[in-house]
Design an enzyme around this catalytic site. Structure first.
Site, PDB file in Angstrom:
ATOM      1  N   ALA A 210      45.895  51.866  36.003  1.00 54.43           N
ATOM      2  CA  ALA A 210      46.544  51.062  36.990  1.00 54.43           C
ATOM      3  C   ALA A 210      45.724  50.961  38.321  1.00 54.43           C
ATOM      4  CB  ALA A 210      47.923  51.479  37.546  1.00 54.43           C
ATOM      5  N   ASN A 211      46.064  50.499  39.499  1.00 58.07           N
ATOM      6  CA  ASN A 211      45.329  50.468  40.726  1.00 58.07           C
ATOM      7  C   ASN A 211      46.369  50.672  41.829  1.00 58.07           C
ATOM      8  OD1 ASN A 211      46.275  47.803  41.576  1.00 58.07           O
ATOM      9  ND2 ASN A 211      45.461  47.366  39.705  1.00 58.07           N
ATOM     10  N   ALA A 212      45.920  50.747  43.013  1.00 59.94           N
ATOM     11  CA  ALA A 212      46.663  51.329  44.199  1.00 59.94           C
ATOM     12  C   ALA A 212      47.337  50.062  44.845  1.00 59.94           C
ATOM     13  CB  ALA A 212      45.785  51.799  45.306  1.00 59.94           C
TER      14      ALA A 212
END
Ligand code: C5P
Length: 221
Positions: free
Chosen positions: A29-31
């Protein structure tokens, strides 16, 4: 009572991160929190647009008057965005879509072993923004560019390579402009040039984006 200058306009907005499965309980995932996309959805709906918000996993509530389609992966977001774009006038691609996804996600939980795991094989995901642009016709497509360096050069390059009408560039190396922040410092990059803005609350950035969408929709009529 505010402006209803987007009354009748049908918008697709992508927002949030995507989750790419490694196994049933793990993902890449990412932020991204989805705040920017949700702010645009809220403002566009308040200005009269009919909004379909295609959202990756976030902890945010759907803004009033917005139809939300929940997705998890980049592939699901691609399918949902394209389906919604069929009957839309404009798309705003705000999501932080994964660029890579595991080539062969395991259908069972991977076990820890004594052996080191040397690599996870990844394949590229489809580019939702570029693919929407490829079939846009006279519809309006807006993209985002989160960069940590050479912001404007990368944004102008993206405007051309993707074929978008507008790229909203933001410098995510700044604490007041990065993922999770309630403010953003953006530059609006289009064929007519670059408009740099100061750090603004996301609702005001959303208003700027909606102004441009309105103008672009007006210009094609
Ligand atoms: O190429 P890059 O990912 O930096 O471009 C950012 C823009 O492209 C954003 O508008 C993002 O939502 C969109 N994008 C997309 N699908 C992808 C990758 C990026 O819609 N697979």
């Amino acid at each position: 009572a505010g402006m209803r200058d987007l009354a009748g306009a049908r918008l697709v907005i992508t927002a949030g991160p995507t989750h790419e499965a490694i196994d049933p309980v793990r993902y890449l995932a990412n932020a991204s929190t989805g705040k920017m996309g949700y702010a645009i959805a809220a403002v566009a709906a308040a200005r009269g647009a009919q909004v379909t918000l295609v959202s990756g996993p976030t902890s945010l509530c759907a803004p009033a008057g917005v139809r939300r389609t929940d997705v998890v992966s980049a592939a699901q977001m691609h399918a949902a965005a394209h389906a919604a774009f069929e009957d839309a006038d404009a798309a705003v691609c705000c999501a932080a879509v994964a660029d890579y996804t595991p080539a062969a996600p395991a259908d069972h939980k991977l076990k820890k072993s004594a052996e080191p795991l040397h690599a996870l094989e990844l394949v590229q995901t489809a580019d939702i923004l570029a693919d929407l642009c490829a079939r846009k016709g006279d519809r309006v497509v807006v993209g985002f560019a989160a960069e940590t360096d050479d912001l404007l050069a990368h944004a102008s390059q993206k405007l051309r390579s993707k074929g978008a009408d507008l790229i909203v560039a933001n410098d995510v190396s700044r604490a007041d402009s990065t993922f999770g922040s309630d403010t953003s410092r953006v530059a609006l990059v289009s064929a007519s040039g670059v408009e740099q803005h100061e750090t603004l609350p996301l609702a005001q950035v959303a208003d700027l984006v909606c102004d441009r969408v309105r103008d672009l929709l007006g210009a094609r009529a």
